[in-house]
Design an enzyme around this catalytic site. Structure first.
Site, PDB file in Angstrom:
ATOM      1  N   THR A 156      -8.405   1.876   1.504  1.00 42.10           N
ATOM      2  CA  THR A 156      -8.109   0.964   2.612  1.00 42.10           C
ATOM      3  C   THR A 156      -7.842   1.700   3.931  1.00 42.10           C
ATOM      4  OG1 THR A 156      -5.812   0.835   1.837  1.00 42.10           O
ATOM      5  CG2 THR A 156      -7.309  -0.916   1.153  1.00 42.10           C
ATOM      6  N   HIS A 157      -7.785   3.023   3.891  1.00 41.21           N
ATOM      7  CA  HIS A 157      -7.699   3.800   5.133  1.00 41.21           C
ATOM      8  C   HIS A 157      -9.074   3.957   5.809  1.00 41.21           C
ATOM      9  CE1 HIS A 157      -3.753   5.183   3.846  1.00 41.21           C
ATOM     10  NE2 HIS A 157      -3.631   5.927   4.930  1.00 41.21           N
ATOM     11  N   ASP A 193       0.878  -1.180   0.000  1.00 41.98           N
ATOM     12  CA  ASP A 193       0.000   0.000   0.000  1.00 41.98           C
ATOM     13  C   ASP A 193       0.910   1.224   0.000  1.00 41.98           C
ATOM     14  OD1 ASP A 193      -2.439   1.570   0.409  1.00 41.98           O
ATOM     15  OD2 ASP A 193      -1.768   1.875   2.455  1.00 41.98           O
ATOM     16  N   TYR A 195      -0.751   8.334  -2.313  1.00 44.17           N
ATOM     17  CA  TYR A 195      -0.894   8.014  -3.738  1.00 44.17           C
ATOM     18  C   TYR A 195      -2.158   8.678  -4.306  1.00 44.17           C
ATOM     19  CZ  TYR A 195       2.551   4.083  -3.783  1.00 44.17           C
ATOM     20  OH  TYR A 195       3.674   3.299  -3.741  1.00 44.17           O
ATOM     21  N   GLY A 196      -3.137   8.867  -3.420  1.00 44.70           N
ATOM     22  CA  GLY A 196      -4.476   9.254  -3.862  1.00 44.70           C
ATOM     23  C   GLY A 196      -4.581  10.584  -4.570  1.00 44.70           C
TER      24      GLY A 196
HETATM   25  N1  DGL Z   1      -4.930   3.468   1.034  1.00 38.61           N
HETATM   26  C1  DGL Z   1      -4.973   4.096  -0.256  1.00 38.61           C
HETATM   27  C2  DGL Z   1      -6.168   3.585  -1.032  1.00 38.61           C
HETATM   28  O1  DGL Z   1      -6.720   2.560  -0.703  1.00 38.61           O
HETATM   29  C3  DGL Z   1      -5.012   5.593  -0.229  1.00 38.61           C
HETATM   30  C4  DGL Z   1      -3.953   6.288   0.525  1.00 38.61           C
HETATM   31  C5  DGL Z   1      -3.196   7.265  -0.289  1.00 38.61           C
HETATM   32  O2  DGL Z   1      -3.775   8.217  -0.817  1.00 38.61           O
HETATM   33  O3  DGL Z   1      -2.006   7.052  -0.402  1.00 38.61           O
HETATM   34  O4  DGL Z   1      -6.575   4.192  -1.991  1.00 38.61           O
END
Ligand code: DGL
Length: 263
Positions: A184-185, A13, A45-46
């Site tokens: 997943t957060h 992740d 990442y989002g």
């Molecule tokens: N946990 C990531 C997801 O499921 C998002 C976290 C992030 O933006 O890095 O999309």
């Protein structure tokens, strides 16, 4: 690379969110060795472009592959949105994500909100998959870019989070039957989201369906582990102590050790 059933499952992740998926995998498959990488140096990442997230995901997946993983779980919806197809084509091991198992949980004719990062929503992957599994559903995609930083600061279940959730979600009230937590957060903000949407709205998390899929794939390929004491290894691309400290609320258990992975 040759893999056998004692080889580990690789999970990654952008940071901590994937630990909510690892928790379900560890529960359902208690004999499996697992290597987890959190790319905390480059999180989130989002909010990043599809090209950047693809590049990061290929790099992290390659590390897990070279560590001998027998199965790769992309435990980040954003990474799945931008890289799952490429990873499945490039790697000779099975690759599964969280989006398809989540989308398959939506019953036809449901009015469902998809809550996720900007990148995931922009990719349209959830919208397309839900449309194909449940063609008569009504989909409300909502990007919630402030949820991830709130959750990482431990503010997921606070009044501040409630106010932000309200500004993103209040227009959905009365329009939906279910909301899919497409990041997943978000399980760490579940109560706040439920309070804003109302108790009649069914909240759907893909993590346990993803774990079921992992079990199915390992069973079909004859790669289920049988050992008694599994080994969990955690790697973070930024401060490993911070990873252990923040990670435990996502994993639901104490994280005693994490190694610094230098990219
Ligand atoms: N946990 C990531 C997801 O499921 C998002 C976290 C992030 O933006 O890095 O999309």
């Amino acid at each position: 690379l040759k893999v056998n059933n004692q080889n580990p499952i690789g999970i990654f992740d952008s940071g901590f969110g994937g630990l909510t998926v690892m928790k379900e995998v560890a529960k359902l498959l208690p004999c499996e060795n697992i290597i987890y990488i959190g790319d905390t140096a480059r999180l989130p990442y989002g909010t990043k472009s599809a090209e950047t997230v693809l590049q990061y995901s290929l790099e992290i997946a390659d590390i897990l592959y070279k560590k001998g993983c027998k199965l790769l779980i992309v435990a980040c919806n954003t990474a799945c949105s931008h890289s799952l197809e490429a990873l499945s084509q490039l790697l000779s091991i099975p690759v599964i994500g969280v989006i398809q198992p989540g989308a398959e949980l939506i019953q036809d004719k449901t009015r469902v909100a998809v809550l996720a990062t900007s990148g995931t929503i922009r990719s349209g992957v959830y919208q397309n998959l839900i449309q194909s599994f449940a063609p008569n559903s009504t989909i409300y995609p909502v990007a919630c870019p402030l949820f991830v930083p709130l959750i990482e600061e431990g503010y997921g279940e606070t009044h501040a989070a409630y106010l932000i959730a309200e500004s993103y979600l209040s227009s959905l009230k009365g329009k939906i039957d279910a909301a899919l937590l497409g990041c997943t957060h978000y399980p760490l903000m579940r109560q706040t989201i439920q309070r804003v949407l109302g108790s009649e709205v069914h909240l759907i998390e893909p993590a346990s369906a993803c774990a079921e899929k992992a079990k199915k794939v390992l069973t079909q390929t004859g790669l289920l582990s049988t050992q008694e004491k599994p080994l969990y290894q955690f790697f973070a691309t930024d401060d490993p102590e911070k990873f252990c400290r923040l990670g435990q609320s996502f994993f639901g258990a104490h994280l005693s050790h994490c190694e610094h992975l230098y990219l």
